[in-house]
Scaffold this motif. Sequence first.
Motif, PDB file in Angstrom:
ATOM      1  N   LEU A 153       0.402  -1.465   0.135  1.00 21.94           N
ATOM      2  CA  LEU A 153       0.079  -0.353  -0.067  1.00 21.94           C
ATOM      3  C   LEU A 153       0.770   1.486  -0.131  1.00 21.94           C
ATOM      4  O   LEU A 153       0.536   2.606  -0.607  1.00 21.94           O
ATOM      5  N   GLN A 154       2.444   1.254   0.418  1.00 21.65           N
ATOM      6  CA  GLN A 154       2.977   2.521   0.760  1.00 21.65           C
ATOM      7  C   GLN A 154       3.415   2.513  -0.531  1.00 21.65           C
ATOM      8  O   GLN A 154       3.755   3.642  -1.083  1.00 21.65           O
ATOM      9  N   SER A 155       4.054   1.518  -1.203  1.00 21.50           N
ATOM     10  CA  SER A 155       4.542   1.863  -2.774  1.00 21.50           C
ATOM     11  C   SER A 155       3.025   1.860  -3.588  1.00 21.50           C
ATOM     12  O   SER A 155       3.925   3.003  -4.562  1.00 21.50           O
ATOM     13  N   LEU A 156       2.459   1.943  -3.286  1.00 20.98           N
ATOM     14  CA  LEU A 156       0.795   2.044  -4.217  1.00 20.98           C
ATOM     15  C   LEU A 156       1.138   3.858  -4.106  1.00 20.98           C
ATOM     16  O   LEU A 156      -0.024   4.524  -4.833  1.00 20.98           O
ATOM     17  N   ASN A 157       0.910   4.124  -2.940  1.00 15.01           N
ATOM     18  CA  ASN A 157       0.781   5.642  -2.873  1.00 15.01           C
ATOM     19  C   ASN A 157       2.266   6.674  -3.411  1.00 15.01           C
ATOM     20  O   ASN A 157       1.712   7.476  -3.486  1.00 15.01           O
ATOM     21  N   LEU A 158       3.163   5.844  -3.500  1.00 12.04           N
ATOM     22  CA  LEU A 158       4.073   6.705  -3.883  1.00 12.04           C
ATOM     23  C   LEU A 158       4.007   6.687  -4.907  1.00 12.04           C
ATOM     24  O   LEU A 158       4.073   7.827  -5.773  1.00 12.04           O
ATOM     25  N   LEU A 159       3.469   5.957  -5.694  1.00 16.58           N
ATOM     26  CA  LEU A 159       3.341   5.278  -7.499  1.00 16.58           C
ATOM     27  C   LEU A 159       1.932   6.391  -7.326  1.00 16.58           C
ATOM     28  O   LEU A 159       1.794   6.976  -8.828  1.00 16.58           O
ATOM     29  N   LEU A 160       0.751   6.871  -7.118  1.00 19.47           N
ATOM     30  CA  LEU A 160      -0.044   7.435  -6.596  1.00 19.47           C
ATOM     31  C   LEU A 160       0.396   9.366  -6.760  1.00 19.47           C
ATOM     32  O   LEU A 160       0.030   9.870  -7.193  1.00 19.47           O
ATOM     33  N   ARG A 161       1.837   9.312  -5.414  1.00 18.61           N
ATOM     34  CA  ARG A 161       2.485  10.552  -5.438  1.00 18.61           C
ATOM     35  C   ARG A 161       3.357  11.081  -6.709  1.00 18.61           C
ATOM     36  O   ARG A 161       3.074  12.307  -7.254  1.00 18.61           O
ATOM     37  N   PHE A 162       3.677  10.204  -7.811  1.00 12.89           N
ATOM     38  CA  PHE A 162       4.425  10.802  -9.004  1.00 12.89           C
ATOM     39  C   PHE A 162       3.356  10.717 -10.028  1.00 12.89           C
ATOM     40  O   PHE A 162       3.547  11.735 -10.711  1.00 12.89           O
ATOM     41  N   LEU A 163       2.291   9.776 -10.139  1.00 17.08           N
ATOM     42  CA  LEU A 163       0.873  10.113 -10.896  1.00 17.08           C
ATOM     43  C   LEU A 163       0.462  11.703 -10.685  1.00 17.08           C
ATOM     44  O   LEU A 163      -0.003  12.630 -11.857  1.00 17.08           O
ATOM     45  N   LEU A 164       0.497  12.523  -9.529  1.00 15.50           N
ATOM     46  CA  LEU A 164      -0.357  13.257  -9.531  1.00 15.50           C
ATOM     47  C   LEU A 164       0.713  14.435  -8.794  1.00 15.50           C
ATOM     48  O   LEU A 164       0.476  15.650 -10.162  1.00 15.50           O
ATOM     49  N   GLU A 165       1.991  13.983  -9.007  1.00 13.29           N
ATOM     50  CA  GLU A 165       3.298  15.038  -9.689  1.00 13.29           C
ATOM     51  C   GLU A 165       3.101  15.429 -11.502  1.00 13.29           C
ATOM     52  O   GLU A 165       2.378  16.113 -11.980  1.00 13.29           O
ATOM     53  N   LEU A 166       2.525  14.237 -12.353  1.00 14.29           N
ATOM     54  CA  LEU A 166       2.256  13.999 -13.206  1.00 14.29           C
ATOM     55  C   LEU A 166       1.466  15.273 -13.918  1.00 14.29           C
ATOM     56  O   LEU A 166       1.404  15.948 -14.680  1.00 14.29           O
ATOM     57  N   THR A 167       0.217  14.561 -13.229  1.00 14.45           N
ATOM     58  CA  THR A 167      -1.565  15.464 -13.603  1.00 14.45           C
ATOM     59  C   THR A 167      -1.147  16.783 -13.425  1.00 14.45           C
ATOM     60  O   THR A 167      -1.239  17.639 -13.761  1.00 14.45           O
ATOM     61  N   SER A 168      -0.545  17.210 -12.163  1.00 11.62           N
ATOM     62  CA  SER A 168      -0.290  18.754 -12.097  1.00 11.62           C
ATOM     63  C   SER A 168      -0.070  19.628 -12.463  1.00 11.62           C
ATOM     64  O   SER A 168       0.263  20.340 -13.345  1.00 11.62           O
ATOM     65  N   LEU A 169       1.263  18.317 -13.644  1.00 16.65           N
ATOM     66  CA  LEU A 169       2.007  20.085 -14.549  1.00 16.65           C
ATOM     67  C   LEU A 169       1.367  19.751 -15.620  1.00 16.65           C
ATOM     68  O   LEU A 169       1.343  20.754 -16.305  1.00 16.65           O
ATOM     69  N   VAL A 214       7.084  25.152 -13.069  1.00 18.29           N
ATOM     70  CA  VAL A 214       7.365  24.488 -12.425  1.00 18.29           C
ATOM     71  C   VAL A 214       7.900  23.162 -11.935  1.00 18.29           C
ATOM     72  O   VAL A 214       8.363  22.705 -10.816  1.00 18.29           O
ATOM     73  N   ALA A 215       7.979  22.347 -12.980  1.00 12.69           N
ATOM     74  CA  ALA A 215       9.359  21.028 -12.757  1.00 12.69           C
ATOM     75  C   ALA A 215      10.432  21.834 -12.291  1.00 12.69           C
ATOM     76  O   ALA A 215      10.866  21.156 -11.175  1.00 12.69           O
ATOM     77  N   GLY A 246      11.329  20.943  -4.249  1.00 11.83           N
ATOM     78  CA  GLY A 246      10.925  20.079  -3.198  1.00 11.83           C
ATOM     79  C   GLY A 246      10.604  18.854  -3.784  1.00 11.83           C
ATOM     80  O   GLY A 246       9.890  18.015  -2.573  1.00 11.83           O
ATOM     81  N   ALA A 247      11.629  18.628  -4.296  1.00 10.94           N
ATOM     82  CA  ALA A 247      11.465  16.898  -4.409  1.00 10.94           C
ATOM     83  C   ALA A 247      12.003  16.030  -3.032  1.00 10.94           C
ATOM     84  O   ALA A 247      13.157  16.486  -2.697  1.00 10.94           O
ATOM     85  N   PRO A 248      11.430  14.543  -3.033  1.00  5.37           N
ATOM     86  CA  PRO A 248      12.859  14.591  -1.789  1.00  5.37           C
ATOM     87  C   PRO A 248      13.971  14.641  -1.503  1.00  5.37           C
ATOM     88  O   PRO A 248      14.727  14.309  -1.149  1.00  5.37           O
ATOM     89  N   LYS A 249      14.907  13.990  -3.259  1.00  6.01           N
ATOM     90  CA  LYS A 249      16.484  14.472  -3.326  1.00  6.01           C
ATOM     91  C   LYS A 249      16.606  15.920  -4.086  1.00  6.01           C
ATOM     92  O   LYS A 249      17.258  15.259  -4.867  1.00  6.01           O
ATOM     93  N   ALA A 250      15.897  16.712  -3.503  1.00  6.99           N
ATOM     94  CA  ALA A 250      15.978  18.055  -4.267  1.00  6.99           C
ATOM     95  C   ALA A 250      17.580  18.424  -3.374  1.00  6.99           C
ATOM     96  O   ALA A 250      17.624  18.422  -2.773  1.00  6.99           O
ATOM     97  N   ALA A 251      17.981  19.002  -4.115  1.00  8.31           N
ATOM     98  CA  ALA A 251      19.164  19.935  -4.239  1.00  8.31           C
ATOM     99  C   ALA A 251      19.425  20.863  -3.474  1.00  8.31           C
ATOM    100  O   ALA A 251      20.154  21.245  -1.971  1.00  8.31           O
ATOM    101  N   ILE A 252      17.919  21.978  -2.338  1.00  6.42           N
ATOM    102  CA  ILE A 252      17.615  22.482  -1.946  1.00  6.42           C
ATOM    103  C   ILE A 252      16.650  22.315  -1.321  1.00  6.42           C
ATOM    104  O   ILE A 252      15.803  22.000  -1.519  1.00  6.42           O
TER     105      ILE A 252
END
Length: 115
Positions: free
Chosen positions: A7-23, A51-52, A59-65
């Motif tokens: 379920l946690q993996s599915l939630n992370l997948l949903l997050r990625f799809l929401l990022e793409l949808t937002s863009l 925005v990307a 904002g991304a989990p491994k962001a430089a800032i």
Amino acid sequence: MSLLAGLQSLNLLLRFLLELTSLYVWGYWGYKTGNSPLLQWLLAIGTPLVVAVIWGLMGAPKAAIQLSEPVHLILEIIVFGLPVLLLVTVGKPEMAWILGSLLLVNKLFMYFWKQ
């Protein structure tokens, strides 16, 4: 793999799809609000690109800032929440409800699972 891990993996997948949808919504809004073909395409391509880049840098989990938590939340609201309002402005309130609901559920699970 346990059910919770799945379920946690599915939630992370949903997050990625929401990022793409937002863009996509940022670009769709840009295209719909431009008042000339050139401006439509500039906004359709440029807005999600800006925005990307901002999200990738700060904002991304491994962001430089790495931003502090309150500032990061504000950036999340702009990147993910504002597209909900943008959908309303272009006449897609049903899509706004769906996107907003998915964003809320995803964020709640991310908070509870510390993702």
